[in-house]
Design an enzyme around this catalytic site. Structure first.
Site, mmCIF file in Angstrom:
data_model
loop_
_atom_site.group_PDB
_atom_site.id
_atom_site.type_symbol
_atom_site.label_atom_id
_atom_site.label_comp_id
_atom_site.label_asym_id
_atom_site.label_seq_id
_atom_site.Cartn_x
_atom_site.Cartn_y
_atom_site.Cartn_z
ATOM 1 N N TYR A 1 0.828 -1.206 0.000
ATOM 2 C CA TYR A 1 0.000 0.000 0.000
ATOM 3 C C TYR A 1 0.865 1.260 0.000
ATOM 4 C CZ TYR A 1 -4.389 -2.457 1.192
ATOM 5 O OH TYR A 1 -5.525 -3.247 1.188
ATOM 6 N N CYS B 1 -2.021 -1.435 9.216
ATOM 7 C CA CYS B 1 -1.173 -0.867 8.171
ATOM 8 C C CYS B 1 -0.937 0.616 8.447
ATOM 9 C CB CYS B 1 -1.859 -1.048 6.820
ATOM 10 S SG CYS B 1 -1.050 -0.228 5.444
ATOM 11 N N ASN B 2 0.321 1.026 8.529
ATOM 12 C CA ASN B 2 0.634 2.435 8.778
ATOM 13 C C ASN B 2 0.129 3.330 7.652
ATOM 14 O OD1 ASN B 2 2.667 3.140 11.211
ATOM 15 N ND2 ASN B 2 2.944 1.027 10.569
ATOM 16 N N THR B 3 0.279 2.875 6.396
ATOM 17 C CA THR B 3 -0.165 3.693 5.278
ATOM 18 C C THR B 3 -1.670 3.885 5.322
ATOM 19 O OG1 THR B 3 1.674 2.896 3.912
ATOM 20 C CG2 THR B 3 -0.182 3.912 2.766
ATOM 21 N N CYS C 1 6.469 1.371 10.679
ATOM 22 C CA CYS C 1 6.042 0.351 9.717
ATOM 23 C C CYS C 1 6.001 -0.965 10.467
ATOM 24 C CB CYS C 1 6.999 0.271 8.532
ATOM 25 S SG CYS C 1 6.654 -1.115 7.404
ATOM 26 N N THR C 2 4.983 -1.758 10.215
ATOM 27 C CA THR C 2 4.814 -2.993 10.988
ATOM 28 C C THR C 2 5.875 -4.042 10.687
ATOM 29 O OG1 THR C 2 3.188 -3.673 9.321
ATOM 30 C CG2 THR C 2 2.345 -2.717 11.368
#
Length: 272
Positions: A45, A76-78, A189-190
């Site tokens: 993403y 999700c960070n995004t 970010c994961t």
């Protein structure tokens, strides 16, 4: 059906990275059942537009909502950076992203207000961590330095977690944080928690590392307590995994992220 304390927690990510968030949830809330959706057909993403990520996120959320979740965790960070307002407006259950918990945890850890953030190009470009840190810091302010570290993702997925290759990449990415006097670094970010040892080695002991996954799990735990939605004690939890493409690869790589065996993952079709 109205969700209750027996309902599962829903978690989605673009792929396997969100399993680090699920790992923290399972550690802090061992009695909770979970549903995890990895949108592996559309990963990553982080290089897509905000409009596209929001569209994918709403579809992911609808899939989990149909299965009776009581809270949605956007791992999700995004997606957390660009889709959270749309998700919160569209869903009848609470929605928790990973950015606000990570930012607030960083502000609790920083000694001098100098905070670094690393993440995917999409997350850093969105400015979401920067805005959250500056807003949460209030009048005291926070000096935020952010950088995209895209090569950390394939390194984590391929299991290159130690040795010369990840060390050289980390030095290239993180040198400016060391030189700039950053005292706290958010792993935005994961995937990045898998590289925590290398990152810590490069930035040194004077820099505190903040894992957004752990902070997010703490927020979810507090939310469930506040709303009376904690799973009843003594009930055995269940954990189900869904992907949009290639279950075998997800299981193979995902076990490294989750830190435990994934018996199987069901492939589902979320085409538009």
């Amino acid at each position: 059906m109205r969700p209750d304390s027996h309902s599962p927690i829903g978690v989605f990510d673009s792929g396997v990275g969100g399993l680090t968030v699920l790992k923290s949830l399972m550690s802090q809330l061992p009695g909770e059942s979970t549903l995890y959706l990895g949108d592996t057909a559309r990963v990553p993403y982080g290089t897509k537009s905000g409009e596209v990520v929001t569209r994918y996120s709403l579809k992911n959320a609808a899939f989990l909502l149909e299965r009776g979740i009581k809270v949605l965790v956007v791992a999700c960070n995004t997606a957390s950076a660009v889709a959270l307002p749309a998700l919160s407006a569209a869903l009848p259950v609470p929605v928790v992203g990973v950015i606000a918990p990570g930012a607030r945890a960083a502000l609790r850890r920083t000694r001098g207000g100098q905070v670094g953030v690393i993440g995917t190009p999409g997350t850093i470009r969105s400015g979401a961590y920067q805005r959250e840190l500056e807003a949460a810091a209030g009048p005291a302010g926070a000096r935020v330095k952010a950088r995209a570290c895209p090569l950390f993702v394939p390194l984590a997925e391929e299991g290159w977690l130690s040795g010369d290759v990840p060390r050289l990449v980390a030095r290239e990415y993180l040198g400016e944080f060391v030189r700039g006097g950053v005292d706290t670094l958010v792993l935005g970010c994961t995937h990045y928690p898998l590289l925590k040892d290398i990152i810590a080695e490069v930035v040194g002991p004077q820099v505190a590392l903040v894992d957004s996954a752990e902070a997010t799990a703490e927020v979810v735990a507090g939310l469930l307590v506040e709303r009376g939605l904690l799973a009843p004690a003594g009930r055995a939890p269940s954990h189900h995994f869904f992907v949009t493409d290639v279950p075998e690869r997800f299981v193979e790589v995902g076990e490294r992220f989750l830190g435990r065996r994934i018996p199987s993952a069901e492939q589902v079709d979320l085409t538009f």
